[in-house]
Design a protein around this motif. Structure first.
Motif, PDB file in Angstrom:
ATOM      1  N   GLN A  64       0.814  -1.223   0.000  1.00 25.09           N
ATOM      2  CA  GLN A  64       0.000   0.000   0.000  1.00 25.09           C
ATOM      3  C   GLN A  64       0.845   1.270   0.000  1.00 25.09           C
ATOM      4  O   GLN A  64       0.497   2.255  -0.627  1.00 25.09           O
ATOM      5  CB  GLN A  64      -0.918   0.015   1.212  1.00 25.09           C
ATOM      6  CG  GLN A  64      -2.242  -0.668   0.937  1.00 25.09           C
ATOM      7  CD  GLN A  64      -2.970  -0.944   2.232  1.00 25.09           C
ATOM      8  OE1 GLN A  64      -2.413  -1.533   3.155  1.00 25.09           O
ATOM      9  NE2 GLN A  64      -4.204  -0.516   2.298  1.00 25.09           N
ATOM     10  N   ALA A  65       1.967   1.226   0.706  1.00 23.09           N
ATOM     11  CA  ALA A  65       2.799   2.430   0.811  1.00 23.09           C
ATOM     12  C   ALA A  65       3.319   2.884  -0.546  1.00 23.09           C
ATOM     13  O   ALA A  65       3.661   4.047  -0.727  1.00 23.09           O
ATOM     14  CB  ALA A  65       3.969   2.170   1.754  1.00 23.09           C
ATOM     15  N   CYS A  66       3.391   1.957  -1.482  1.00 22.50           N
ATOM     16  CA  CYS A  66       3.850   2.318  -2.839  1.00 22.50           C
ATOM     17  C   CYS A  66       2.671   2.709  -3.720  1.00 22.50           C
ATOM     18  O   CYS A  66       2.875   3.055  -4.880  1.00 22.50           O
ATOM     19  CB  CYS A  66       4.542   1.137  -3.497  1.00 22.50           C
ATOM     20  SG  CYS A  66       6.103   0.651  -2.771  1.00 22.50           S
ATOM     21  N   ASP A  67       1.458   2.603  -3.208  1.00 17.62           N
ATOM     22  CA  ASP A  67       0.242   2.741  -3.985  1.00 17.62           C
ATOM     23  C   ASP A  67       0.257   1.746  -5.148  1.00 17.62           C
ATOM     24  O   ASP A  67       0.713   0.636  -4.979  1.00 17.62           O
ATOM     25  CB  ASP A  67       0.019   4.186  -4.441  1.00 17.62           C
ATOM     26  CG  ASP A  67      -1.446   4.385  -4.837  1.00 17.62           C
ATOM     27  OD1 ASP A  67      -2.321   3.861  -4.134  1.00 17.62           O
ATOM     28  OD2 ASP A  67      -1.710   5.023  -5.856  1.00 17.62           O
ATOM     29  N   HIS A  68      -0.212   2.121  -6.338  1.00 14.66           N
ATOM     30  CA  HIS A  68      -0.335   1.101  -7.379  1.00 14.66           C
ATOM     31  C   HIS A  68       0.934   0.964  -8.220  1.00 14.66           C
ATOM     32  O   HIS A  68       0.951   0.279  -9.226  1.00 14.66           O
ATOM     33  CB  HIS A  68      -1.540   1.399  -8.270  1.00 14.66           C
ATOM     34  CG  HIS A  68      -1.297   2.544  -9.184  1.00 14.66           C
ATOM     35  ND1 HIS A  68      -1.143   3.818  -8.700  1.00 14.66           N
ATOM     36  CD2 HIS A  68      -1.117   2.607 -10.516  1.00 14.66           C
ATOM     37  CE1 HIS A  68      -0.908   4.624  -9.712  1.00 14.66           C
ATOM     38  NE2 HIS A  68      -0.878   3.909 -10.818  1.00 14.66           N
ATOM     39  N   GLN A  69       2.010   1.641  -7.793  1.00  7.99           N
ATOM     40  CA  GLN A  69       3.290   1.497  -8.494  1.00  7.99           C
ATOM     41  C   GLN A  69       4.305   0.972  -7.474  1.00  7.99           C
ATOM     42  O   GLN A  69       4.126   1.146  -6.282  1.00  7.99           O
ATOM     43  CB  GLN A  69       3.766   2.854  -8.994  1.00  7.99           C
ATOM     44  CG  GLN A  69       2.669   3.693  -9.579  1.00  7.99           C
ATOM     45  CD  GLN A  69       3.199   4.977 -10.185  1.00  7.99           C
ATOM     46  OE1 GLN A  69       4.374   5.278 -10.095  1.00  7.99           O
ATOM     47  NE2 GLN A  69       2.327   5.719 -10.810  1.00  7.99           N
ATOM     48  N   PHE A  70       5.389   0.400  -7.957  1.00  8.56           N
ATOM     49  CA  PHE A  70       6.386  -0.129  -7.029  1.00  8.56           C
ATOM     50  C   PHE A  70       7.320   0.994  -6.562  1.00  8.56           C
ATOM     51  O   PHE A  70       8.506   0.991  -6.868  1.00  8.56           O
ATOM     52  CB  PHE A  70       7.173  -1.264  -7.684  1.00  8.56           C
ATOM     53  CG  PHE A  70       6.373  -2.534  -7.830  1.00  8.56           C
ATOM     54  CD1 PHE A  70       6.021  -3.287  -6.716  1.00  8.56           C
ATOM     55  CD2 PHE A  70       5.952  -2.960  -9.077  1.00  8.56           C
ATOM     56  CE1 PHE A  70       5.278  -4.457  -6.852  1.00  8.56           C
ATOM     57  CE2 PHE A  70       5.208  -4.130  -9.220  1.00  8.56           C
ATOM     58  CZ  PHE A  70       4.870  -4.873  -8.100  1.00  8.56           C
ATOM     59  N   CYS A  71       6.717   1.930  -5.804  1.00  6.44           N
ATOM     60  CA  CYS A  71       7.479   3.034  -5.209  1.00  6.44           C
ATOM     61  C   CYS A  71       8.374   3.744  -6.221  1.00  6.44           C
ATOM     62  O   CYS A  71       9.485   4.180  -5.880  1.00  6.44           O
ATOM     63  CB  CYS A  71       8.292   2.541  -4.004  1.00  6.44           C
ATOM     64  SG  CYS A  71       7.272   2.374  -2.525  1.00  6.44           S
ATOM     65  N   TYR A  72       7.898   3.835  -7.447  1.00  8.43           N
ATOM     66  CA  TYR A  72       8.585   4.610  -8.475  1.00  8.43           C
ATOM     67  C   TYR A  72       8.742   6.040  -7.963  1.00  8.43           C
ATOM     68  O   TYR A  72       7.824   6.552  -7.345  1.00  8.43           O
ATOM     69  CB  TYR A  72       7.726   4.586  -9.752  1.00  8.43           C
ATOM     70  CG  TYR A  72       8.348   5.257 -10.940  1.00  8.43           C
ATOM     71  CD1 TYR A  72       9.196   4.553 -11.780  1.00  8.43           C
ATOM     72  CD2 TYR A  72       8.088   6.598 -11.213  1.00  8.43           C
ATOM     73  CE1 TYR A  72       9.765   5.175 -12.886  1.00  8.43           C
ATOM     74  CE2 TYR A  72       8.657   7.218 -12.309  1.00  8.43           C
ATOM     75  CZ  TYR A  72       9.495   6.497 -13.128  1.00  8.43           C
ATOM     76  OH  TYR A  72      10.058   7.116 -14.220  1.00  8.43           O
ATOM     77  N   PRO A  75      14.422   2.547  -7.414  1.00 10.83           N
ATOM     78  CA  PRO A  75      14.622   1.292  -8.146  1.00 10.83           C
ATOM     79  C   PRO A  75      13.805   0.188  -7.488  1.00 10.83           C
ATOM     80  O   PRO A  75      13.671   0.160  -6.258  1.00 10.83           O
ATOM     81  CB  PRO A  75      16.131   1.022  -8.003  1.00 10.83           C
ATOM     82  CG  PRO A  75      16.733   2.323  -7.628  1.00 10.83           C
ATOM     83  CD  PRO A  75      15.684   3.097  -6.869  1.00 10.83           C
ATOM     84  N   PHE A  76      13.262  -0.713  -8.282  1.00  8.03           N
ATOM     85  CA  PHE A  76      12.420  -1.789  -7.762  1.00  8.03           C
ATOM     86  C   PHE A  76      13.157  -2.581  -6.688  1.00  8.03           C
ATOM     87  O   PHE A  76      14.357  -2.846  -6.794  1.00  8.03           O
ATOM     88  CB  PHE A  76      12.022  -2.740  -8.895  1.00  8.03           C
ATOM     89  CG  PHE A  76      11.213  -3.910  -8.407  1.00  8.03           C
ATOM     90  CD1 PHE A  76       9.864  -3.763  -8.118  1.00  8.03           C
ATOM     91  CD2 PHE A  76      11.813  -5.150  -8.209  1.00  8.03           C
ATOM     92  CE1 PHE A  76       9.123  -4.838  -7.643  1.00  8.03           C
ATOM     93  CE2 PHE A  76      11.076  -6.226  -7.748  1.00  8.03           C
ATOM     94  CZ  PHE A  76       9.727  -6.067  -7.468  1.00  8.03           C
ATOM     95  N   SER A  77      12.405  -2.951  -5.664  1.00  2.00           N
ATOM     96  CA  SER A  77      12.952  -3.813  -4.625  1.00  2.00           C
ATOM     97  C   SER A  77      11.901  -4.871  -4.299  1.00  2.00           C
ATOM     98  O   SER A  77      10.692  -4.586  -4.305  1.00  2.00           O
ATOM     99  CB  SER A  77      13.256  -2.972  -3.379  1.00  2.00           C
ATOM    100  OG  SER A  77      13.307  -3.813  -2.256  1.00  2.00           O
ATOM    101  N   ALA A  78      12.343  -6.087  -3.984  1.00  2.00           N
ATOM    102  CA  ALA A  78      11.405  -7.154  -3.616  1.00  2.00           C
ATOM    103  C   ALA A  78      10.584  -6.744  -2.395  1.00  2.00           C
ATOM    104  O   ALA A  78       9.472  -7.228  -2.192  1.00  2.00           O
ATOM    105  CB  ALA A  78      12.181  -8.441  -3.326  1.00  2.00           C
ATOM    106  N   ARG A  79      11.112  -5.823  -1.597  1.00  2.00           N
ATOM    107  CA  ARG A  79      10.394  -5.368  -0.403  1.00  2.00           C
ATOM    108  C   ARG A  79       9.133  -4.582  -0.747  1.00  2.00           C
ATOM    109  O   ARG A  79       8.296  -4.339   0.104  1.00  2.00           O
ATOM    110  CB  ARG A  79      11.309  -4.482   0.455  1.00  2.00           C
ATOM    111  CG  ARG A  79      12.512  -5.207   0.992  1.00  2.00           C
ATOM    112  CD  ARG A  79      13.431  -4.284   1.764  1.00  2.00           C
ATOM    113  NE  ARG A  79      14.035  -3.257   0.924  1.00  2.00           N
ATOM    114  CZ  ARG A  79      13.983  -1.956   1.192  1.00  2.00           C
ATOM    115  NH1 ARG A  79      13.334  -1.518   2.240  1.00  2.00           N
ATOM    116  NH2 ARG A  79      14.582  -1.091   0.397  1.00  2.00           N
ATOM    117  N   PHE A  80       9.022  -4.126  -1.993  1.00  2.00           N
ATOM    118  CA  PHE A  80       7.851  -3.332  -2.391  1.00  2.00           C
ATOM    119  C   PHE A  80       6.648  -4.211  -2.742  1.00  2.00           C
ATOM    120  O   PHE A  80       5.580  -3.703  -3.078  1.00  2.00           O
ATOM    121  CB  PHE A  80       8.176  -2.463  -3.611  1.00  2.00           C
ATOM    122  CG  PHE A  80       9.271  -1.445  -3.392  1.00  2.00           C
ATOM    123  CD1 PHE A  80       9.612  -1.021  -2.115  1.00  2.00           C
ATOM    124  CD2 PHE A  80       9.949  -0.898  -4.479  1.00  2.00           C
ATOM    125  CE1 PHE A  80      10.617  -0.082  -1.921  1.00  2.00           C
ATOM    126  CE2 PHE A  80      10.950   0.047  -4.290  1.00  2.00           C
ATOM    127  CZ  PHE A  80      11.287   0.446  -3.008  1.00  2.00           C
TER     128      PHE A  80
END
Ligand SMILES: Nc1ncnc2c1ncn2[C@@H]1O[C@H](COP(=O)(O)OS(=O)(=O)O)[C@@H](OP(=O)(O)O)[C@H]1O
Length: 427
Positions: A64-72, A75-80
């Motif tokens: 949820q903290a990234c909303d509908h994107q992977f915290c763009y 850089p992508f992290s498996a934690r997202f």
């Protein structure tokens, strides 16, 4: 229907012949689609979302903290990745590419795909879409694209929030350095080599249907799996045609992207030639015919008229609007459309469902499935929504026990803003 199409597609398409012993090759279901910005990527994502639902394949979705994107744009992290969406076989939400982290999330046989768009058309779309968010664009007098291009360095600040939308966005999304000297040939060669190593297919927005044919062959999918209608378009009032000379100046400003585009556009055409013009032509024709049939079955004729978000009565179908200055159009499902092909209403709804709503829908479905499958597992801890960015820098633990640190108020990304906007718009 399906059978006759499959037979037709075999004619002239050697790679689609059935396996001698085991019939048709099984569909490939493990895919990473790097959703680049303003490249028709929402339309591809919708194809993948619908495929995942039909085939019961889990899609990795952001916490949820990234909303509908992977915290763009981080850089992508498996934690997202949301814990209710693992183990996953498909990833398709916006991210900045990070191959090693993605490989932690997906099976080893995952195929990586992305899409590029011609830099001038793409930049015109970015300039219009992010005119209020990207400060490099916002500070340009009269919001004039020409003025920006006269002296980009006067308005562009490389380190500033959302600067990735103003310079070599494709390079950035692919994990590269958007501000690297574009005439550094070794750097560009390395970038191209990395993309070729990581991605099995680079689609091209200008040749969308041809790219889908390649995608279908790569994944051994059926025609039904690649049907689509265009999503996330600007209305005619928000588009502008580029005066002569402007495309060249846009390319010069985004020279890293332009070189990537030229390279992968040429590769696309080489791969289409390998498949054979007759095969590709036939498949594109069949794809368009099948799409027309589906559209008729859903809407009783042509596509429903494109509408501004505010005119769309079904909130599930309103596309997100980045600002008052730009209109993103969508479709409404006619309430009592006669559906001659008897296509179930839900199929039609998903065909035109915007990104934010479809992401939420999938998260809901997958969370239910997860809870059913693992009733004893404790739910992940509650966390503050990113939309409340005014909170001091905070952190929480996600399912892997890692700490996710919230971005400070001044650095909120589009995801956070989007959460605010879409909530307002959808409530
Ligand atoms: N099938 C197909 N073929 C060609 N072009 C298409 C297609 N589908 C969408 N579009 C155009 O892609 C633009 C939206 O891109 P994205 O969905 O990637 O945008 S976003 O970054 O996710 O907001 C947006 O471009 P602009 O209208 O120029 O802004 C869409 O019109």
């Amino acid at each position: 229907g399906h059978f006759s199409w499959t037979i037709k597609a075999f004619l002239g398409c050697p790679s689609l012949r059935p396996h001698p012993s085991s019939g048709l090759k099984p569909k490939h279901t493990s895919i990473a689609f790097l959703k680049t910005h303003k490249t028709a990527s929402t339309t591809v994502q919708n194809i993948l979302f619908r495929f995942a639902e039909r085939h019961n394949v889990t899609v990795a979705l952001p916490v949820q903290a990234c909303d509908h994107q992977f915290c763009y744009p981080r850089p992508f992290s498996a934690r997202f990745v949301h814990p209710h969406t693992v183990p996953a076989r498909i990833v398709t939400s916006h991210m900045r590419f990070n191959g090693s982290e993605l490989r932690r999330v997906l099976p080893a046989d995952a195929l990586y795909v992305t899409i590029l768009r011609e830099p001038a058309a793409m930049f015109e779309s970015l300039f219009s879409y992010y005119n209020q968010y990207c400060l490099s664009f916002k500070r340009v007098p009269n919001g004039s694209l020409e003025t920006f291009l006269d002296a980009p360095w006067r308005y562009y600040r490389p380190e500033e929030k959302d600067s990735m939308f103003a310079h070599n966005t494709l390079t950035f999304d692919l994990g590269g350095e958007k501000d690297h000297t574009p005439t550094d040939e070794a750097y560009v060669r390395g970038l191209v080599r990395d993309v070729e190593r990581d991605f099995s297919l680079v689609m091209i927005a200008e040749h969308f249907d041809e790219s889908l044919v390649l995608l279908r062959h790569l994944l051994s999918w059926d025609l039904e799996d690649i049907l689509y209608v265009k999503l996330n378009m600007r209305g005619p009032g928000s588009r502008r045609s580029l005066a002569a000379g402007l495309p060249a100046r846009i390319r010069a400003w985004n020279l890293l992207d332009a070189q990537l585009y030229d390279h992968f556009n040429a590769s696309l055409w080489r791969r289409l030639a390998e498949l054979g013009a007759a095969c590709v032509g036939r498949e594109v024709r069949l794809l368009r015919q099948a799409r027309d049939r589906l559209v008729r079955g859903c809407f009783g004729g042509r596509l429903p008229q494109l509408r501004l978000a505010a005119q769309i009565s079904n909130k599930e179908l309103r596309p997100w609007q980045p600002s008052a200055g730009v209109d993103i159009v969508g479709y409404d499902l006619p309430p009592n459309a006669t559906r001659p092909g008897a296509v179930p209403q839900e199929v039609c709804l998903k065909l035109i469902m915007p990104e934010v709503q479809y992401s939420r829908r999938l998260l809901r479905i997958q969370s239910l499935r997860y809870r059913r499958n693992y009733p004893m597992r404790p739910p992940p801890p509650l966390r503050p929504a990113l939309a409340r960015h005014r909170l001091p820098v905070g952190s929480f633990r996600n399912f892997l026990g890692h700490t996710l640190t919230q971005r400070p108020a001044g650095s909120q990304n589009r995801a956070g803003r989007l959460a605010r906007f879409s909530r307002r718009q959808l409530s």
